[in-house]
Enzyme design. Structure first.
Site, PDB file in Angstrom:
ATOM      1  N   ASP A 195       0.868  -1.172   0.000  1.00 61.69           N
ATOM      2  CA  ASP A 195       0.000   0.000   0.000  1.00 61.69           C
ATOM      3  C   ASP A 195       0.905   1.222   0.000  1.00 61.69           C
ATOM      4  OD1 ASP A 195      -1.621   2.187   0.718  1.00 61.69           O
ATOM      5  OD2 ASP A 195      -3.064   0.876   1.735  1.00 61.69           O
ATOM      6  N   LYS A 220      -6.632   9.893  -1.568  1.00 66.25           N
ATOM      7  CA  LYS A 220      -5.681  10.697  -0.786  1.00 66.25           C
ATOM      8  C   LYS A 220      -4.834  11.558  -1.725  1.00 66.25           C
ATOM      9  CE  LYS A 220      -7.669   8.223   2.390  1.00 66.25           C
ATOM     10  NZ  LYS A 220      -7.114   6.988   2.910  1.00 66.25           N
TER      11      LYS A 220
HETATM   12  C1  LIG Z   1      -7.636   5.662   3.249  1.00 71.20           C
HETATM   13  C2  LIG Z   1      -6.743   4.499   3.097  1.00 71.20           C
HETATM   14  C3  LIG Z   1      -7.204   3.297   2.542  1.00 71.20           C
HETATM   15  C4  LIG Z   1      -8.652   3.115   2.152  1.00 71.20           C
HETATM   16  O1  LIG Z   1      -8.990   3.901   1.065  1.00 71.20           O
HETATM   17  P1  LIG Z   1     -10.489   4.441   0.750  1.00 71.20           P
HETATM   18  O2  LIG Z   1     -10.286   5.180  -0.512  1.00 71.20           O
HETATM   19  O3  LIG Z   1     -10.889   5.283   1.921  1.00 71.20           O
HETATM   20  O4  LIG Z   1     -11.347   3.240   0.618  1.00 71.20           O
HETATM   21  C5  LIG Z   1      -6.299   2.271   2.349  1.00 71.20           C
HETATM   22  N1  LIG Z   1      -5.005   2.397   2.707  1.00 71.20           N
HETATM   23  C6  LIG Z   1      -4.524   3.538   3.252  1.00 71.20           C
HETATM   24  C7  LIG Z   1      -3.082   3.614   3.629  1.00 71.20           C
HETATM   25  C8  LIG Z   1      -5.369   4.615   3.477  1.00 71.20           C
HETATM   26  O5  LIG Z   1      -4.887   5.735   4.037  1.00 71.20           O
END
Ligand SMILES: *Cc1c(COP(=O)(O)O)cnc(C)c1O
Length: 406
Positions: A195, A220
């Site tokens: 991630d 994000k």
């Molecule tokens: C926010 C987030 C997610 C989930 O993403 P959404 O778009 O809110 O479903 C997954 N991994 C990380 C590191 C995040 O900050």
């Protein structure tokens, strides 16, 4: 120049700079189309006058998951606006392909379903992870089984049915960093999913460190303005085919307007990341020198996220900021602050939060594009409020059973 989504990554050294790619990738055909801005295609369906031909194309998709050649058929299969974002992100991450989803969680869900469909239901994961990712694995909601492991424990945790190793670096919310080269080696033949939401391809391209798949909450930094929800997996074409088939079957598609906004967001991603990171680094320096702060977490890699533990009441900081928005999420042009123990990681059991290094006094701040002195003045005032607040328990009491807080 038309670059199909299955184009191999550019050989090292031959690539244009990432800053240039961010502006131009996914837009290669615009000049030939006589356009400057990418077209936004909101169609849910498309004319299919040759139904015999369509039958053959649909059979081919069902058999392979290869992106349809020729005109689109239906918006759950593919969309040309979203495909531009996918091509661009694959270029930035240095992968063959990318597959976009309605959210980061929809993207992770598709990866877990694809591995499960291949009979590989066991996942080895490194904590901490984003709260809902932790919850999705820990709850077994999708029929997966998780073994939590520190990076050095990964080889011992692998089983014949392990389909995935999952890690975040820098991790949400502690900004803990994992050595990706070492971790990838420990995974052996099992694909490593990283991630990369916090680092973005501007600071780190996990594919270059042996990761098979790279996941983003595009909500994000990729979107960057707090107005679009999306997710994406950058990976090899073989994995992308499985993900497209899952996306078609389960329907977690990105809306074309979101695809449009995400492509636009990529154009400024390198500039935003550099500006926001330099402000975050300065704030981390000031926090580290502040007696009201007991601990500062800031990645060696850099980045625009800062986490810190306060001596006083963390809830008083949240209540006292005026310029900074007290809100969950991150990666926007404006600065956000939140208390992971209460919000982003509330869904994770208290003992698992502690095991993941998430203190009840931890605050997580996403630094935006404001002037550093204005941000510091606001934070300074909020820290003063936390130091004088009558300090209750740092975290709110336990949530009711089954409560789901994003
Ligand atoms: C926010 C987030 C997610 C989930 O993403 P959404 O778009 O809110 O479903 C997954 N991994 C990380 C590191 C995040 O900050």
């Amino acid at each position: 120049m038309d670059i199909p989504s299955s184009a191999p990554p550019r050989p090292p050294g031959a690539a244009r700079s990432l800053t240039t790619e961010a502006v131009h990738a996914g837009r290669e055909d615009l000049t030939a189309l006589g356009l400057h801005a990418p077209p936004l295609d909101l169609s849910t369906t498309y004319p299919s006058p040759d139904s015999r031909g369509e039958a053959a194309r649909l059979d081919a998709f069902a058999a392979t998951g290869e992106q349809l050649a020729g005109p689109p058929v239906y918006a759950r299969l593919d969309n040309p606006t979203t495909a531009r974002f996918e091509r661009a992100l694959a270029r930035l991450e240095g992968t063959e392909s990318a597959v976009a989803f309605a959210s980061g969680m929809a993207a992770l869900t598709a990866v877990l379903l694809a591995r499960g469909a291949a009979g590989l239901r066991h996942v080895v994961a490194v904590r901490p992870l984003y709260g809902c990712s932790d919850h999705l694995l820990e709850s077994g909601l999708l029929g997966t089984e998780v073994t939590w492991a520190a990076p050095e424990e990964v080889p011992a945790a692998l089983r014949p049915d392990t389909g995935l190793v999952l890690a975040e670096t820098p991790a949400n919310p502690t900004l803990a960093e994992t050595d990706l080269d070492a971790l990838a080696e420990r995974c052996g033949d099992v694909p490593l999913l990283v991630d990369n939401t916090f680092a973005t391809p501007v600071l780190q391209r996990p594919r270059e460190h042996g990761a098979a798949m790279v996941l983003h909450s595009a909500t994000k930094y990729l979107g960057g303005h707090g107005d679009v929800l999306g997710g994406v997996v950058a990976c090899g074409e073989e994995q992308a085919r499985a993900l497209r088939q899952i996306r078609f079957a389960t329907g977690g598609v990105l809306h074309p307007l979101a695809g449009y906004l995400l492509l636009r967001g990529l154009a400024t991603l390198p500039v935003r990341m550099r500006a926001q990171s330099s402000t975050a680094a300065e704030i981390a320096r000031r926090l580290a020198a502040d007696p009201r702060v007991s601990r500062v977490h800031y990645p060696r890699l850099g980045g625009a996220m800062v986490a810190f533990e306060v001596e006083g009441d963390p809830h008083a900081v949240i209540g006292a900021v005026r310029l900074i928005t007290p809100a969950v999420s991150l990666g926007s042009v404006d600065t956000l602050i939140q208390h992971p123990g209460s919000i982003s990681h509330r869904i994770v059991a208290a003992e698992d939060r502690r095991a993941g290094g998430i203190s009840d006094r931890l605050l997580r701040m996403s630094v935006g594009l404001e002037d550093v002195e204005d941000l510091w003045r606001d934070l300074d005032g909020a820290l003063a409020a936390s130091a004088t607040a009558v300090s209750g328990p740092a975290a709110a009491s336990a949530p009711p059973a089954g409560a789901l807080v994003p």
